[in-house]
Design an enzyme around this catalytic site. Structure first.
Site, short mmCIF file in Angstrom:
data_model
loop_
_atom_site.label_atom_id
_atom_site.label_comp_id
_atom_site.label_asym_id
_atom_site.label_seq_id
_atom_site.Cartn_x
_atom_site.Cartn_y
_atom_site.Cartn_z
N PHE A 23 0.86 -1.18 0.00
CA PHE A 23 0.00 0.00 0.00
C PHE A 23 0.90 1.24 0.00
O PHE A 23 1.87 1.32 0.76
CB PHE A 23 -0.88 0.00 1.25
CG PHE A 23 -2.17 0.75 1.08
CD1 PHE A 23 -3.37 0.09 0.90
CD2 PHE A 23 -2.19 2.14 1.11
CE1 PHE A 23 -4.57 0.79 0.77
CE2 PHE A 23 -3.36 2.85 0.97
CZ PHE A 23 -4.57 2.17 0.80
N ALA A 57 -0.08 -1.94 5.79
CA ALA A 57 0.58 -1.82 7.10
C ALA A 57 -0.11 -2.68 8.16
O ALA A 57 0.54 -3.17 9.09
CB ALA A 57 0.61 -0.36 7.54
N PHE A 58 -1.42 -2.85 8.01
CA PHE A 58 -2.17 -3.66 8.97
C PHE A 58 -1.65 -5.10 9.03
O PHE A 58 -1.73 -5.75 10.08
CB PHE A 58 -3.66 -3.65 8.57
CG PHE A 58 -4.58 -4.19 9.61
CD1 PHE A 58 -5.01 -3.40 10.66
CD2 PHE A 58 -5.04 -5.50 9.53
CE1 PHE A 58 -5.88 -3.91 11.62
CE2 PHE A 58 -5.90 -6.02 10.47
CZ PHE A 58 -6.32 -5.22 11.53
N GLU A 59 -1.13 -5.58 7.92
CA GLU A 59 -0.65 -6.97 7.84
C GLU A 59 0.80 -7.13 8.30
O GLU A 59 1.29 -8.27 8.39
CB GLU A 59 -0.78 -7.49 6.40
CG GLU A 59 -2.19 -7.86 5.98
CD GLU A 59 -3.07 -6.66 5.70
OE1 GLU A 59 -2.57 -5.64 5.18
OE2 GLU A 59 -4.27 -6.73 6.04
N HIS A 89 -10.02 5.35 8.32
CA HIS A 89 -9.55 4.46 9.39
C HIS A 89 -8.03 4.53 9.58
O HIS A 89 -7.41 3.58 10.05
CB HIS A 89 -10.07 3.03 9.21
CG HIS A 89 -9.75 2.37 7.93
ND1 HIS A 89 -10.53 2.48 6.79
CD2 HIS A 89 -8.73 1.57 7.58
CE1 HIS A 89 -9.99 1.77 5.84
NE2 HIS A 89 -8.90 1.21 6.26
N ARG A 128 10.01 11.96 3.89
CA ARG A 128 10.61 10.99 4.80
C ARG A 128 11.05 9.71 4.10
O ARG A 128 11.48 8.76 4.75
CB ARG A 128 9.59 10.64 5.90
CG ARG A 128 9.32 11.82 6.84
CD ARG A 128 8.00 11.68 7.58
NE ARG A 128 7.79 12.74 8.54
CZ ARG A 128 7.48 14.01 8.22
NH1 ARG A 128 7.35 14.37 6.94
NH2 ARG A 128 7.31 14.92 9.16
#
Ligand code: INI
Length: 158
Positions: A23, A57-59, A89, A128
């Site tokens: 993502f 990132a959730f995974e 979210h 960044r």
């Protein structure tokens, strides 16, 4: 005289895994490049680095846990990018990633570092990921190198 332990920035004898989310791949590919570059510039043989790609990132925590628990790696570097403007979210994805990654390090004892950008805008993420605010993928790799060295030195303390 105190016995002080400082991590050395030598990556030649460690085995490093990177878990990176797809993502916002435009950004996370730059974080991945920065992390690999930092490892190699500190002596790591790039053929020993394993990079595992996950959807978002959730995974990251699930896969980081499997990698850390395998016993095959000295450290796991987690990379991702969560941008507030893109999702209602944001807080859930960002906080689950941060909490989950911290839990992996705590529960496995394997240094698992946090190179997940959480920004308000795409521009801040670009800054960044190799522009004016450095490369947080490289920073997460450097933290991993340092922690591997600190843990090895602690093993030798009598
Ligand atoms: N995942 C990210 O890594 N960054 C994001 O900004 C993001 N947004 O915006 O939603 C995101 N969502 C996907 C999430 O990480 C999971 O992959 C998805 O919910 C499936 O579990």
């Amino acid at each position: 005289m105190p016995h002080e332990i400082h991590g050395q920035l030598k990556a030649d004898d460690g085995r490093y895994a990177i878990v990176v989310s797809r993502f916002n791949e435009f950004i996370t590919s730059k974080l991945l490049g920065g992390a690999i570059d930092a490892l190699v510039r500190h002596g790591c043989d790039d053929s020993t680095i394993v990079a595992v790609h996950v959807p978002g990132a959730f995974e990251l925590p699930l896969v980081a846990r499997k990698v850390a628990a395998s016993g095959k790696f000295d450290a796991v570097i987690c990379l991702g990018c969560v941008i507030r403007g893109q999702t209602p979210h944001f807080e859930y994805v960002a906080s689950e990633a941060a909490k989950g990654i911290a839990q992996v390090a705590d529960s496995t004892g394997v240094p698992t570092t946090f190179g997940v950008l959480t920004t308000d805008t795409l521009e801040q993420a670009v800054e960044r990921a190799g522009a004016k605010a450095g490369n947080k993928g490289a920073d997460a790799a450097m933290s991993a190198i340092e922690l591997v060295s600190v843990l090895k030195q602690l093993d030798g303390v009598s």
